[in-house]
Design a protein around this motif. Sequence first.
Motif, PDB file in Angstrom:
ATOM      1  N   ARG A  82      51.272  46.689  29.280  1.00  0.00           N
ATOM      2  CA  ARG A  82      49.980  46.936  28.904  1.00  0.00           C
ATOM      3  C   ARG A  82      49.183  45.616  29.494  1.00  0.00           C
ATOM      4  O   ARG A  82      47.946  46.113  30.062  1.00  0.00           O
ATOM      5  CB  ARG A  82      49.945  47.009  27.344  1.00  0.00           C
ATOM      6  CG  ARG A  82      48.389  46.941  26.861  1.00  0.00           C
ATOM      7  CD  ARG A  82      48.287  46.689  25.414  1.00  0.00           C
ATOM      8  NE  ARG A  82      48.802  45.465  25.156  1.00  0.00           N
ATOM      9  CZ  ARG A  82      49.514  44.946  24.076  1.00  0.00           C
ATOM     10  NH1 ARG A  82      49.549  45.878  23.047  1.00  0.00           N
ATOM     11  NH2 ARG A  82      49.816  43.927  23.817  1.00  0.00           N
ATOM     12  N   SER A  83      49.549  44.608  29.463  1.00  0.00           N
ATOM     13  CA  SER A  83      48.913  43.449  29.977  1.00  0.00           C
ATOM     14  C   SER A  83      48.716  43.544  31.366  1.00  0.00           C
ATOM     15  O   SER A  83      47.507  43.257  31.873  1.00  0.00           O
ATOM     16  CB  SER A  83      49.761  42.074  29.677  1.00  0.00           C
ATOM     17  OG  SER A  83      49.242  40.837  30.226  1.00  0.00           O
ATOM     18  N   ILE A  84      49.750  43.908  32.190  1.00  0.00           N
ATOM     19  CA  ILE A  84      49.514  44.235  33.503  1.00  0.00           C
ATOM     20  C   ILE A  84      48.483  45.140  33.991  1.00  0.00           C
ATOM     21  O   ILE A  84      47.633  44.929  34.837  1.00  0.00           O
ATOM     22  CB  ILE A  84      50.956  44.504  34.363  1.00  0.00           C
ATOM     23  CG1 ILE A  84      51.887  43.755  34.274  1.00  0.00           C
ATOM     24  CG2 ILE A  84      50.772  44.965  35.502  1.00  0.00           C
ATOM     25  CD1 ILE A  84      53.411  44.052  34.372  1.00  0.00           C
ATOM     26  N   CYS A  85      48.553  46.498  33.162  1.00  0.00           N
ATOM     27  CA  CYS A  85      47.374  47.449  33.401  1.00  0.00           C
ATOM     28  C   CYS A  85      46.325  46.881  33.016  1.00  0.00           C
ATOM     29  O   CYS A  85      45.192  46.974  33.663  1.00  0.00           O
ATOM     30  CB  CYS A  85      47.842  48.458  32.535  1.00  0.00           C
ATOM     31  SG  CYS A  85      49.359  49.376  33.048  1.00  0.00           S
ATOM     32  N   GLN A  86      45.828  46.250  31.969  1.00  0.00           N
ATOM     33  CA  GLN A  86      44.486  45.596  31.539  1.00  0.00           C
ATOM     34  C   GLN A  86      44.223  44.597  32.484  1.00  0.00           C
ATOM     35  O   GLN A  86      42.923  44.169  32.884  1.00  0.00           O
ATOM     36  CB  GLN A  86      44.785  45.016  30.072  1.00  0.00           C
ATOM     37  CG  GLN A  86      44.986  46.188  29.221  1.00  0.00           C
ATOM     38  CD  GLN A  86      45.118  45.603  27.617  1.00  0.00           C
ATOM     39  OE1 GLN A  86      45.484  44.389  27.410  1.00  0.00           O
ATOM     40  NE2 GLN A  86      44.758  46.402  26.626  1.00  0.00           N
ATOM     41  N   ASP A  87      45.163  43.726  32.809  1.00  0.00           N
ATOM     42  CA  ASP A  87      44.538  42.709  34.095  1.00  0.00           C
ATOM     43  C   ASP A  87      44.187  43.199  35.226  1.00  0.00           C
ATOM     44  O   ASP A  87      43.873  42.551  36.091  1.00  0.00           O
ATOM     45  CB  ASP A  87      45.838  41.558  34.049  1.00  0.00           C
ATOM     46  CG  ASP A  87      45.857  40.761  32.693  1.00  0.00           C
ATOM     47  OD1 ASP A  87      45.055  40.882  31.933  1.00  0.00           O
ATOM     48  OD2 ASP A  87      46.964  40.162  32.647  1.00  0.00           O
ATOM     49  N   GLY A  88      44.995  44.327  35.652  1.00  0.00           N
ATOM     50  CA  GLY A  88      44.511  44.975  37.114  1.00  0.00           C
ATOM     51  C   GLY A  88      45.704  44.632  37.935  1.00  0.00           C
ATOM     52  O   GLY A  88      46.288  43.705  38.014  1.00  0.00           O
ATOM     53  N   PHE A  89      45.988  45.767  38.670  1.00  0.00           N
ATOM     54  CA  PHE A  89      46.945  45.681  39.667  1.00  0.00           C
ATOM     55  C   PHE A  89      46.881  46.941  40.666  1.00  0.00           C
ATOM     56  O   PHE A  89      46.077  47.846  40.331  1.00  0.00           O
ATOM     57  CB  PHE A  89      48.463  45.708  39.259  1.00  0.00           C
ATOM     58  CG  PHE A  89      48.929  47.061  38.645  1.00  0.00           C
ATOM     59  CD1 PHE A  89      49.877  47.585  39.376  1.00  0.00           C
ATOM     60  CD2 PHE A  89      48.419  47.764  37.626  1.00  0.00           C
ATOM     61  CE1 PHE A  89      50.603  48.970  38.976  1.00  0.00           C
ATOM     62  CE2 PHE A  89      48.988  48.898  37.187  1.00  0.00           C
ATOM     63  CZ  PHE A  89      49.864  49.543  37.848  1.00  0.00           C
ATOM     64  N   THR A  90      47.636  46.673  41.693  1.00  0.00           N
ATOM     65  CA  THR A  90      47.469  47.796  42.733  1.00  0.00           C
ATOM     66  C   THR A  90      48.454  48.854  42.734  1.00  0.00           C
ATOM     67  O   THR A  90      49.623  48.728  42.617  1.00  0.00           O
ATOM     68  CB  THR A  90      47.607  47.236  44.076  1.00  0.00           C
ATOM     69  OG1 THR A  90      46.486  46.070  44.345  1.00  0.00           O
ATOM     70  CG2 THR A  90      47.373  48.159  45.469  1.00  0.00           C
ATOM     71  N   ILE A  91      47.904  50.088  42.506  1.00  0.00           N
ATOM     72  CA  ILE A  91      48.909  51.362  42.702  1.00  0.00           C
ATOM     73  C   ILE A  91      48.724  51.821  44.040  1.00  0.00           C
ATOM     74  O   ILE A  91      47.964  52.227  44.846  1.00  0.00           O
ATOM     75  CB  ILE A  91      48.255  52.467  41.697  1.00  0.00           C
ATOM     76  CG1 ILE A  91      48.169  51.894  40.217  1.00  0.00           C
ATOM     77  CG2 ILE A  91      48.980  53.651  41.646  1.00  0.00           C
ATOM     78  CD1 ILE A  91      47.420  52.954  39.466  1.00  0.00           C
TER      79      ILE A  91
END
Length: 111
Positions: A82-91
Amino acid sequence: YEPYFFVQAPPNMTADKCSGMADALNKQMAQKVDTSKKTSDGRYIRYVEIVYKQSIYNYREQEFDKFIKIVTVWPQHVPAARSICQDGFTIPDVGHQDSMLTYESNIIFVM
């Protein structure tokens, strides 16, 4: 029963890009989570899939939105993912997501 949560899907996210997203999340999780808490093949995320659901937030009758369901190996992995998704990342093949709104990510999974 599998621990999971949802994120709002970007408009250009399609089912064929789900495995790439799972791989990208697994790489990010490897940097955040205890390495003893993964599967024998080194995964923290079981799978990612596209689902169509209705949110009670801004509810619109008869209208379904596209979400991504993220299923983790252990319940303890949900907060990190959840933290990774909320902080933003590249798909991969979708692009960088600055921040993704999560749903059902604060549920306590009793095992």
